[in-house]
Scaffold this active site. Structure first.
Site, PDB file in Angstrom:
ATOM      1  N   GLU A 160       0.665  -1.238   0.065  1.00 17.43           N
ATOM      2  CA  GLU A 160      -0.069  -0.125  -0.056  1.00 17.43           C
ATOM      3  C   GLU A 160       0.899   1.162  -0.123  1.00 17.43           C
ATOM      4  OE1 GLU A 160      -3.339   0.226   2.324  1.00 17.43           O
ATOM      5  OE2 GLU A 160      -3.909  -1.915   2.078  1.00 17.43           O
ATOM      6  N   GLY A 161       1.809   1.191  -0.769  1.00 18.03           N
ATOM      7  CA  GLY A 161       2.747   2.297  -0.739  1.00 18.03           C
ATOM      8  C   GLY A 161       3.891   2.056  -0.092  1.00 18.03           C
TER       9      GLY A 161
END
Length: 821
Positions: free
Chosen positions: A501-502
């Site tokens: 997620e990043g």
């Protein structure tokens, strides 16, 4: 002296008005009154008149709105429009998505603490608590993480059936669709408890309740899509995954090469308008077992079937597993945390428009949909996973440090181990407060874009540090894998949360301050929006209002920074009790510092700031630590200000304050415009940096809390699986702590007598028997020491294997994964 009096009086009025943020009209009236007063009191007439003239020349053009707009605002608006950095569509969506909560107060330079402290304490309903005490506890007892990770490379079939039956995949789905309808806080607590047992289990349950088809359908799905899919997702008939990341589009998700062409095709025997998809995705959790795949792609309409527009932008679709042209099934192998994860490929996969999430109305809105939902997922899944693993590591490492002895002492008594225990305790306290804060924000209806990035980055980083320290303390106990090892798999899994997620590097250097500086700032976004207003009259009016509001804001923060720095944050109104009031005052100072540094950086560096990732990262650290410290104080207040938790709060807070000042120092020492940096240093650190890392004495108190039963230790461990059972060696060690402590006086008495004796017994049983005969211990005490030896052995023992068994397990795992593929 009479000559200097009006000058001093005017400066004092400027400082007071700036500190309290009085309006310009109030300042002018107050300054004029003070000058009249000092003049009547005998101040030098000429000096008083000169000060009055300067005051009038400064204030009158600003107070007369038409004059101010013509002489000042209009040229500044033209200049601002030229230097305004261009924003990509990606950046515009990110800035406009989500909402601003208390993080906006932290950017204000003058936080309104009642906004934070008036927020209700998050609590579980009776139904949610019953679920955690019932099905969640039961599935934890069923889970054997060694079997999951080493033998099966998957959850056992009975666990898959159990979580489906009890609707673990439907926690966020409302009851009207057959789900559990739990709050975000309950969702967080469930994931936290599962993570304390198995990263594979928590990931498997977390993903369907995070970013994916379920959440996207809830927010954007058509009625038909909701009515069909949500009940099936809730009871496990459908297993979802979501395909976003590809080989060439990781963190830069908007550059995805996957595309869909609007065309006509066959669907269920009918000729319909739809989309022909070609895609290549990887790192997709649950993909190998998913039955419904959410997909992000760029939609093109070259034949104009939907209208004149050719490129519609990122769009989202639902692809049933059996759709022709889709290739799914093989697995990635993520660092021995063997949750189902793999690639997805598709060539000429045809879907009707009805399979687009939200239908035709949401064509081209995919990136906004993802960003808004991603902030909610980041607020819960990763922070609660980090909290669960760290809570378990904290209390069990504390117990192990008391039980494990070297040189006749518990290893927790050695200062090196004590130092690591203090970090474990403080970091765990901080991250659990942060995790609770972001879940509570979601329950209040917020979409916390900036706090979710803060929580994702700092919880996963602190969890990695906790895992490292726990492994260091356990030594060989943590290194040797097997059923008795409760740390090794968590240590291996730590980089996974940091990556997903990043990536954390991107989250820190680009997202936290990059979004926060504009979204949370009280004036910047308003100025940008005003400058882009197509109505020239409204543009000038709104820009004028926001510009001079921003100027007053900047002056106030400069004064407040200097005042708080000069007084070492010991003066000023603040909430809290006698213990915490000093902490709130420090945060008031750091809030003003952040606002001042952010304003100066944006003014002097302009659009170049987003490429100054080191500066941006440090400014993001300041905002993050401010939010983290605020969450800790809120937790302390919600818990009823327990005195026993003060060592944990103090360690974590001083650690945050130290990091804030280090980050600000790093900004100023590396600021490219040196004269501005020198001036800022005098305003931010007028008497130098004062915050220090937590002291050794404080660390000793924090570490001691982990090694002895107490209500503070129980609160720190609350919500994780500590039931002592065959599959939970960590729970057994934690349960042994109280008995070990009770036996310590008897053990010391026996060892002292043994040392001063001349008995020849060499084995422990023979020594105990001799001790009873010599009268050193009673028969009851002998039994107590025998139990102590058993508990100690259970705590320190590790596994060993026959080579053939390891080879057989490896072959079995390969065969199992081959069948799954």
């Amino acid at each position: 002296m009479s000559i200097l009096l009006p000058i001093f009086a005017l400066l004092i009025v400027v400082g007071v008005c700036a500190y309290h943020r009085f309006s310009l009209a109030v300042f002018a009236a107050l300054a004029a009154s003070v000058l009249v007063a000092v003049g009547l009191a005998g101040a030098n007439f000429t000096a008083t008149v000169v000060c009055a003239v300067i005051l009038a020349l400064f204030t009158l053009p600003l107070l007369i709105t038409p004059l101010r707009q013509k002489l000042i605002t209009t040229p500044l608006l033209k200049f601002y429009t030229k230097i305004l950095p261009p924003l990509s569509d990606t950046e515009k969506v990110a800035l406009e998505a989500g909402t601003v909560g208390f993080e906006g107060e932290l950017f204000s330079g003058r936080p309104q603490w009642d906004v934070l402290l008036s927020q209700p304490k998050p609590v579980l309903t009776a139904e949610e608590q019953a679920f955690i005490d019932g099905p969640v506890e039961e599935v934890c007892k069923m889970t054997n993480d060694w079997e999951t990770t080493h033998v099966r490379a998957d959850l056992a079939p009975e666990i898959w059936e159990f979580v489906k039956k009890h609707k673990f995949f439907g926690m966020i789905i409302p009851k009207e669709y057959g789900g559990l309808g739990f709050s975000a806080y309950a969702h967080s607590r469930v994931i936290m408890k599962l993570a304390s047992v198995s990263a594979t289990l928590s990931s498997t349950v977390g993903v369907p309740n995070s970013l994916g088809p379920g959440e996207l359908l809830l927010h954007y799905g058509t009625d038909e899509q909701k009515n069909y899919y949500l009940p099936r997702l809730a009871d496990g008939r459908e297993i979802p995954c979501f395909g976003l990341t590809g080989p060439t589009a990781g963190s830069d998700a908007t550059s995805i090469p996957d595309f869909g062409i609007v065309c006509q095709g066959e669907w269920n025997g009918a000729r319909v308008v739809g989309v022909r998809l070609n895609f290549d995705k990887r790192y997709i959790t649950l993909a190998p077992v998913a039955t419904i795949i959410g997909l992000a792609f760029r939609l093109y309409d070259p034949d104009g079937l939907l209208g004149p527009k050719k490129d519609h932008g990122i769009t989202l679709a639902l692809v049933p597993r059996g759709t022709p042209g889709m290739d799914i099934g093989r697995r990635h192998f993520p660092l021995n945390c063997v949750f189902q994860n793999g690639p997805i490929h598709g060539k000429d996969v045809f879907l009707p428009l009805s399979q687009l999430i939200g239908g035709e109305d949401y064509i081209g809105h995919g990136w906004r949909m993802l960003v808004e939902c991603l902030s909610i997922g980041r607020s819960i899944t990763l922070p609660s996973t980090s909290s669960g693993a760290s809570k378990l590591a904290a209390v069990v490492t504390g117990a192990y440090s008391r039980i494990r002895k070297q040189f006749g002492l518990s290893i927790g008594r050695f200062e090196g181990v004590e130092e690591a225990l203090a970090r474990i305790a403080g970091n765990t306290y901080a991250m659990t407060a942060l995790s609770q804060a972001t879940a509570a924000a979601v329950d209040r209806g917020e979409k916390p874009a900036v706090p979710s990035a803060i929580a994702k980055y700092h919880c996963t980083e602190m969890a990695r540090e906790v895992a490292r320290d726990a492994m260091d303390i356990h030594g060989g106990k943590g290194v040797i894998l097997g059923p008795k090892n409760y740390l090794g798999r968590g240590w291996q899994a730590a980089p996974i949360s940091i990556t997903v997620e990043g990536a954390n590097i991107m989250t820190r250097s680009l997202m936290i301050f990059g979004q926060g500086a504009i979204r949370c700032h009280p004036w910047v976004l308003k100025e940008m929006q005003a400058a882009q207003n197509p109505d020239p009259v409204a543009r000038l009016r709104d820009f004028d209002t926001n510009l001079f509001g921003h100027i007053g804001f900047a002056i106030s923060n400069a004064v407040r920074s200097w005042f708080f720095g000069l007084t070492a944050s010991k003066i000023g109104a603040a909430p809290g009790d006698a213990y915490t009031r000093r902490y709130y005052r420090k945060l008031n100072r750091y809030s003003a510092n952040l606002a001042l540094l952010a304003d100066t950086s944006m003014l002097l560096l302009g659009g170049k700031l987003k490429f100054k990732e080191k500066l941006s990262g440090r400014l993001g650290d300041v905002l993050s630590q401010l939010y983290l410290a605020s969450a800790m104080l809120k937790r302390y207040e919600d818990d009823g200000r327990p005195a026993t938790e003060q060592p944990l709060l103090a360690w974590a807070f001083h650690d945050s304050a130290h990091k804030i000042e280090l980050a600000m120092s790093g900004v100023l020492r590396n600021f490219p415009i040196r004269p501005a940096a020198w001036l800022l240093w005098m305003l931010v650190f007028p008497i130098g940096r004062r915050a220090q890392a937590p002291s050794d004495r404080l660390g000793r108190r924090a570490a001691a809390l982990l090694m002895s039963p107490s209500d503070a230790r129980d609160r720190l461990a609350d919500g994780v699986f500590l039931t002592p059972c065959e599959n939970n060696p960590a729970g057994r060690i934690n349960a042994a702590l109280a008995k070990v402590i009770l036996a310590e006086p008897v053990e010391r008495k026996f060892l002292k007598a043994l040392k001063n004796s001349d008995i020849e017994a060499l084995t422990f049983p023979e020594q105990l028997a001799e001790g009873v005969r010599e009268g050193w211990i009673t028969a009851e005490e002998k039994a107590q020491l025998e139990e102590l030896r058993e508990l100690t052995w259970d705590a320190i023992s590790v596994d060993d294997f026959d080579s053939a068994d390891l080879e057989a397990a490896s072959l079995h795992r390969q065969q199992h994964m081959h069948r799954a593929a």
